[in-house]
Write an enzyme that holds these catalytic residues in place. Structure first.
Site, PDB file in Angstrom:
ATOM      1  N   ASP A 145       1.991   4.340   1.257  1.00  0.00           N
ATOM      2  CA  ASP A 145       2.175   3.870  -0.129  1.00  0.00           C
ATOM      3  C   ASP A 145       3.150   2.702  -0.110  1.00  0.00           C
ATOM      4  O   ASP A 145       3.905   2.507   0.851  1.00  0.00           O
ATOM      5  CB  ASP A 145       2.719   4.988  -1.025  1.00  0.00           C
ATOM      6  CG  ASP A 145       2.865   4.526  -2.487  1.00  0.00           C
ATOM      7  OD1 ASP A 145       1.950   3.863  -3.003  1.00  0.00           O
ATOM      8  OD2 ASP A 145       3.918   4.795  -3.102  1.00  0.00           O
TER       9      ASP A 145
ATOM     10  N   CYS B  39      -2.035   5.222  -2.490  1.00  0.00           N
ATOM     11  CA  CYS B  39      -1.622   4.156  -3.404  1.00  0.00           C
ATOM     12  C   CYS B  39      -2.886   3.617  -4.054  1.00  0.00           C
ATOM     13  O   CYS B  39      -3.808   3.169  -3.362  1.00  0.00           O
ATOM     14  CB  CYS B  39      -0.926   3.062  -2.595  1.00  0.00           C
ATOM     15  SG  CYS B  39      -0.471   1.607  -3.556  1.00  0.00           S
TER      16      CYS B  39
ATOM     17  N   THR C 252      -3.161   0.997  -6.000  1.00  0.00           N
ATOM     18  CA  THR C 252      -3.225  -0.460  -5.932  1.00  0.00           C
ATOM     19  C   THR C 252      -3.815  -0.898  -4.598  1.00  0.00           C
ATOM     20  O   THR C 252      -4.690  -1.770  -4.535  1.00  0.00           O
ATOM     21  CB  THR C 252      -1.811  -1.055  -6.131  1.00  0.00           C
ATOM     22  OG1 THR C 252      -1.237  -0.459  -7.299  1.00  0.00           O
ATOM     23  CG2 THR C 252      -1.857  -2.553  -6.309  1.00  0.00           C
TER      24      THR C 252
ATOM     25  N   CYS D 262      -1.805   5.966 -10.717  1.00  0.00           N
ATOM     26  CA  CYS D 262      -0.776   5.377  -9.856  1.00  0.00           C
ATOM     27  C   CYS D 262       0.018   6.549  -9.313  1.00  0.00           C
ATOM     28  O   CYS D 262       0.434   7.430 -10.089  1.00  0.00           O
ATOM     29  CB  CYS D 262       0.131   4.439 -10.652  1.00  0.00           C
ATOM     30  SG  CYS D 262       1.549   3.859  -9.692  1.00  0.00           S
ATOM     31  N   THR D 263       0.222   6.566  -8.009  1.00  0.00           N
ATOM     32  CA  THR D 263       0.835   7.753  -7.407  1.00  0.00           C
ATOM     33  C   THR D 263       2.315   7.901  -7.752  1.00  0.00           C
ATOM     34  O   THR D 263       2.901   8.945  -7.504  1.00  0.00           O
ATOM     35  CB  THR D 263       0.634   7.748  -5.876  1.00  0.00           C
ATOM     36  OG1 THR D 263       1.154   6.520  -5.332  1.00  0.00           O
ATOM     37  CG2 THR D 263      -0.836   7.863  -5.531  1.00  0.00           C
TER      38      THR D 263
HETATM   39  N1  DGL Z   1       1.908   4.046  -5.923  1.00  0.00           N
HETATM   40  C1  DGL Z   1       1.245   2.787  -6.142  1.00  0.00           C
HETATM   41  C2  DGL Z   1      -0.097   3.016  -6.840  1.00  0.00           C
HETATM   42  O1  DGL Z   1      -0.607   4.124  -6.816  1.00  0.00           O
HETATM   43  C3  DGL Z   1       2.232   1.909  -6.843  1.00  0.00           C
HETATM   44  C4  DGL Z   1       1.938   0.512  -6.758  1.00  0.00           C
HETATM   45  C5  DGL Z   1       3.109  -0.416  -6.835  1.00  0.00           C
HETATM   46  O2  DGL Z   1       3.842  -0.513  -5.851  1.00  0.00           O
HETATM   47  O3  DGL Z   1       3.219  -1.104  -7.851  1.00  0.00           O
HETATM   48  O4  DGL Z   1      -0.681   2.099  -7.386  1.00  0.00           O
END
Ligand code: DGL
Length: 286
Positions: free
Chosen positions: A22, A85, A87, A204-205
């Site tokens: 992540d 993640c 994203t 989003c995790t």
């Molecule tokens: N945990 C990421 C997700 O699930 C966060 C993304 C970020 O760093 O903005 O999208």
């Protein structure tokens, strides 16, 4: 799409842990569920905390950073890597699977979190109106819209980005009064755009850390989907169907963590997220 500039690398062939990646701490919410359901496996977590958040970064950058992380986890013995993640799953997974894996090692696997989450939503929503809360990058990619529409063409999907939420979590402000303002703002924006939404996906995790506030500002009859448990079930099913891959994962029940930031800071935060001590070491991604 950009392609890899990596020189040919020699990857270790012995079995190794499951890699979990992540941009920062959010993937720990997935890791927690993976370890709860499949405690027998070894896990190697990599958080790119020094470069988080990814959510506002361009496609090319998220792809490049994610490929660096995947390659590093492969070099450390992982045959299977989970992009914990959204994203990275939205912006890098397909390119890595299609362009990079065949060159790096076609027998290794990189899996994301979007498909397993999209699969469950059809059985949960009754109004057939679903809301997605995610980073700007995930919303702009329209990955959830496309996945859900492929599986359930009758579901209307509305996405709302929440740009301040990841920084709140990364900076340990998810429980602070400041978080209330931003959580209420985005929930209201989402529900104003589609008042028939009866199911919201936390896409989003990092967001499960804000769950008490998200629950507080959402109508009581709206179901909030936190994806960790579904990702874990999906991986469990995958490994049951892919004995060859399951055999390439070591099974001592251990967890090791890598971070691109200060390992002491990472451990202090990860301990609070996971509820137990973790060991972390610093790593430079390039
Ligand atoms: N945990 C990421 C997700 O699930 C966060 C993304 C970020 O760093 O903005 O999208």
């Amino acid at each position: 799409m950009p392609s890899s500039n990596h020189n040919p690398i020699i990857l270790p062939q012995v079995s190794g842990p499951i890699g979990v990646f992540d941009s920062g701490y959010g993937g720990l919410t997935i890791l927690r569920e993976l370890r709860a359901l499949m405690p027998q496996y070894d896990y190697l977590y990599l958080g790119d905390n020094a470069r988080a958040p990814y959510g506002t970064r361009s496609f090319d950058i998220v792809y490049r950073y994610t490929l660096q992380a995947v390659t590093t986890l492969f070099e450390r013995g992982c045959h299977l890597v989970i992009l914990a993640c959204n994203t990275a799953s939205a912006k890098a997974l397909r390119t890595i699977q299609q362009n990079d894996l065949p060159q790096l090692d076609p027998t290794r696997r990189v899996l994301g979190v979007i498909r397993p989450t999209a699969e469950v939503v059809g059985n949960i929503t009754k109004s057939r109106h679903v809301g997605i809360l995610a980073t700007t990058g995930t919303i702009l990619s329209r990955s959830y819209d496309l996945e859900i529409q492929k599986l359930y063409p009758d579901i209307a999907v509305t996405g709302q980005d929440c740009p301040m939420w990841v920084p709140l979590v990364e900076n340990f402000e998810f429980d602070s009064p400041g978080a209330d303002y931003f959580v209420e703002l985005r929930i209201n924006q989402l529900l104003k755009r589609d008042p028939d939404i009866d199911t919201i996906i936390l896409a989003c995790t990092h967001y499960p850390l804000l769950l008490p506030k998200i629950r507080h500002y959402s109508p009581a009859d709206v179901t909030i989907i936190s994806q960790g448990v579904y990702v874990a079930q999906s991986l469990n099913a995958y490994l049951a169907n892919h004995a060859d891959m399951a055999q390439r994962i070591t099974k001592n029940g251990t967890l090791r963590c890598l971070t691109t930031e200060n390992p002491n800071k990472f451990c202090a935060t990860a301990n609070r997220f996971l509820g137990h001590e973790v060991k972390a070491e610093n790593i430079v991604l390039s």
